[in-house]
Enzyme design. Structure first.
Site, PDB file in Angstrom:
ATOM      1  N   LYS A 181      35.444  51.282  29.001  1.00  0.00           N
ATOM      2  CA  LYS A 181      35.505  51.230  27.539  1.00  0.00           C
ATOM      3  C   LYS A 181      34.534  50.168  27.015  1.00  0.00           C
ATOM      4  O   LYS A 181      33.747  50.419  26.125  1.00  0.00           O
ATOM      5  CB  LYS A 181      36.943  50.927  27.117  1.00  0.00           C
ATOM      6  N   GLU A 209      34.064  44.247  37.721  1.00  0.00           N
ATOM      7  CA  GLU A 209      34.276  45.128  38.880  1.00  0.00           C
ATOM      8  C   GLU A 209      33.477  46.417  38.713  1.00  0.00           C
ATOM      9  O   GLU A 209      32.747  46.845  39.621  1.00  0.00           O
ATOM     10  CB  GLU A 209      35.764  45.495  39.029  1.00  0.00           C
ATOM     11  N   GLY A 242      42.900  51.243  26.755  1.00  0.00           N
ATOM     12  CA  GLY A 242      42.516  51.632  28.112  1.00  0.00           C
ATOM     13  C   GLY A 242      43.596  52.428  28.830  1.00  0.00           C
ATOM     14  O   GLY A 242      43.350  53.513  29.365  1.00  0.00           O
ATOM     15  N   ARG A 243      44.830  51.898  28.826  1.00  0.00           N
ATOM     16  CA  ARG A 243      45.893  52.567  29.580  1.00  0.00           C
ATOM     17  C   ARG A 243      46.403  53.824  28.896  1.00  0.00           C
ATOM     18  O   ARG A 243      47.265  54.518  29.419  1.00  0.00           O
ATOM     19  CB  ARG A 243      47.039  51.591  29.847  1.00  0.00           C
ATOM     20  N   GLU A 278      51.902  46.448  31.377  1.00  0.00           N
ATOM     21  CA  GLU A 278      50.836  45.857  30.569  1.00  0.00           C
ATOM     22  C   GLU A 278      51.176  45.977  29.077  1.00  0.00           C
ATOM     23  O   GLU A 278      50.794  45.136  28.270  1.00  0.00           O
ATOM     24  CB  GLU A 278      49.494  46.537  30.871  1.00  0.00           C
ATOM     25  N   HIS A 292      63.302  56.210  52.946  1.00  0.00           N
ATOM     26  CA  HIS A 292      63.303  55.598  54.282  1.00  0.00           C
ATOM     27  C   HIS A 292      62.730  54.191  54.247  1.00  0.00           C
ATOM     28  O   HIS A 292      62.382  53.641  55.278  1.00  0.00           O
ATOM     29  CB  HIS A 292      62.514  56.484  55.251  1.00  0.00           C
ATOM     30  N   LYS A 313      40.744  36.281  34.889  1.00  0.00           N
ATOM     31  CA  LYS A 313      39.363  36.784  34.921  1.00  0.00           C
ATOM     32  C   LYS A 313      38.391  35.665  34.601  1.00  0.00           C
ATOM     33  O   LYS A 313      37.379  35.481  35.269  1.00  0.00           O
ATOM     34  CB  LYS A 313      39.187  37.870  33.831  1.00  0.00           C
TER      35      LYS A 313
END
Ligand code: G6Q
Length: 546
Positions: free
Chosen positions: A206, A212, A266-267, A352, A383, A511
């Protein structure tokens, strides 16, 4: 001004909790054979059974009152109308506009945003089809069959989860890959598998400033240029972004840039051009079905009274556990291998959005907000961590999600899976009393000494809540519905807690500090002050890497 002490419905719920707290679900089931019917909702072929919760009509009525007191109806209308409800960033929150299938305008700052959304969708359609049909090829004329999404967080988790969830719908000759982590392993492992001539890189960011994503994109760009030359970049890289200037600086021209807008968080961006890789993998028509499914949930959410409104009900039950039972954990278990990344996707959406401690009135909240969410695919997790869900000291309200029909109906596999999901809900609710355990051990011929030794270990307290969500099949439409259901659930909880669910300043601090530490690791002597633990760790790592 909102604080729990100021709120009438909140107080009412506190007082209900006092007499309700010891209630056993199995007694409520025994007393009311219609309980399942009473506490279930269906939307098209999606069934939500929320009867296995620690609720009764008094609790639910008080929760609906709380929602009314918090002005939920108006807040829903504000979001859908494009009001700037993301107050800390002064933005509208309009992921719902991206799937607005009605021909209605939506205004932000007096301007209808639907024409630009429709144009962006047309552009996604044209490009995804051109790639799928081999009309848009790589530099050497070969069909692009390896599609690599480079993004992180909201620009990765949604497309990654949806591509995996809808793998059954992928074009047979297309493979999708995802690079997110700054760890070079992510890049290396993908680049080892693919051929530059047949690879399309999608840089999904965005802001187009995320370290990254840009680092990974540069590494992939170099790999491609080394193989095919600088001129190949235009045929092998596209960008999904709101930041035209940075995209152009990277060397991608605007024809290959697919826009979205700051009113899409973003999410919540899976519905925008961030969904490009989904459209390429499953075809634009199927991508549109995902939007249709989400739109069906939007209509349900905006038009249904609270008493039958699925996201509202789920959200309020979550509030009941979080703020009155003091349970701050929550688990999501899809019983479907294709949905195995859904919990990770939801984890970002929920944690978030609602992991906040400052209210919309700029005050520290005096109540709990978003719970810790975790999960994994059933039956695998039965399990592993299910032991704690059944017998641990922590109560963990759990959503069980399952399709009635599998894409892979092989032998009895799916029936066994269905039997398991149903058994888990029943076992968590019912438990097993010591008397039942004793009878079982007696029937197995155990001695009374052995029975006395084992009876406590082998008993289950039960009374552990679950929602069971049954879909017909995992297809683009039902996935769209499911995602939108959780988006709205998270939104409703944000409204109840009076927080802004749409910013994420919490991810900033770490960050920034990484940017301070980086030059020190690279050997530049900077006099940054750290605590003695961080300083010692920096020295140790530098020594090892020498
Ligand atoms: C999501 C967050 C965050 C964001 C990533 C990637 O709501 O904002 O997860 O999506 O940090 O950001 P860019 O898309 O800007 O690279």
């Amino acid at each position: 001004m909102f604080g729990k002490s100021k709120n009438k419905a909140w107080k009412q719920l506190e007082s209900i909790y006092k007499h309700f707290a010891g209630t056993q679900m199995k007694d409520m089931f025994a007393a009311d054979p219609k309980r399942a019917e009473k506490y279930s909702e269906q939307l098209e072929s999606m069934l939500i059974d929320y009867s296995k919760n620690l609720i009764n009509s008094e609790v639910m009525a008080a929760l609906f009152n709380l929602a009314r007191e918090r002005g939920l109806k108006e807040k829903i209308a504000d979001m859908f109308a494009g009001k700037k409800i993301n107050t800390t960033e002064n933005r509208a929150v309009l992921h719902t506009a991206l799937r607005n299938r009605a021909d209605t305008p939506i205004y932000v700052d007096g301007r209808d945003v639907m024409p630009q959304i429709d144009a962006a969708l047309d552009k996604i359609r044209d490009f995804s089809e051109a790639v799928r049909l081999g009309r848009f090829t790589g530099y050497t004329g070969k069909k692009l069959t390896n599609i690599v999404n480079i993004g992180i967080g909201g620009s990765d988790l949604g497309p990654f989860m949806a591509c995996e969830a809808l793998r059954h719908y992928w074009a047979k000759d297309i493979n999708c890959y995802f690079i997110s982590n700054i760890d070079g392993t992510g890049c290396a492992e993908v680049l080892n598998k693919i051929d530059p001539e047949t690879t399309l890189f999608i840089i999904a960011s965005k802001t187009f400033t995320t370290i990254e994503t840009l680092t990974n994109a540069r590494t992939c760009r170099k790999w491609l240029v080394d193989a095919l030359g600088e001129h190949a970049v235009a045929k092998h890289f596209i960008a999904l972004s709101t930041n035209k200037e940075e995209v152009e600086k990277f060397g991608i021209n605007s024809d290959n840039m697919f826009a979205f807008w700051d009113f899409v968080g973003g999410r919540y961006s899976i519905w925008s051009s961030i969904g490009m890789i989904i459209a390429i993998a499953i075809g634009y028509k199927n991508f549109e079905r995902m939007l249709d499914g989400a739109y069906a949930m939007d209509k349900h959410f905006t038009e249904t009274e609270f008493e039958h409104n699925i996201p509202v009900i789920l959200a309020l039950i979550g509030v009941w556990y979080n703020n009155f039972y003091g349970i701050h954990r929550y688990c999501v278990i899809p019983y479907d291998q294709y949905l195995r990344y859904f919990p990770a996707y939801l984890q970002q959406m929920d944690m978030e959005s609602n992991g906040k401690s400052i209210s919309l009135d700029n005050k520290y909240v005096d109540y709990s907000t978003g719970p810790v969410l975790f999960g994994g695919a059933g039956t695998d997790v039965q399990h592993s961590f299910f032991q704690l869900l059944h017998q641990g000291t922590e109560i963990v309200p759990t959503d069980l999600i399952v399709p009635a029909i599998s894409h892979n109906e092989i032998g009895a596999h799916h029936q066994i899976l269905l039997a398991n999901v149903l058994a888990q809900g029943e076992a968590l609710m019912h438990g097993k009393t010591e008397d039942e355990t004793i009878a079982e051990l007696e029937a197995a011929g155990k001695s009374s000494t052995e029975i006395n030794r084992l009876k406590k270990y082998k008993s289950f307290s039960g009374n552990r809540p679950t929602n069971t969500i049954v879909l017909r099949k995992i297809d683009p439409y039902s996935l769209g519905m499911l995602i939108a259901m959780y988006e709205h659930k998270v939104f409703v909880q944000g409204v109840i807690w009076n927080i802004n669910s749409f910013d994420q300043f919490g991810v900033e601090l770490g960050k920034k500090m990484a940017l301070n530490i980086l030059p020190e690791l690279q050997g530049m002597n900077r006099n940054t002050q750290h605590d003695c633990s961080t300083s010692a760790l920096i020295s140790y790592i530098k020594k090892i890497r020498k």
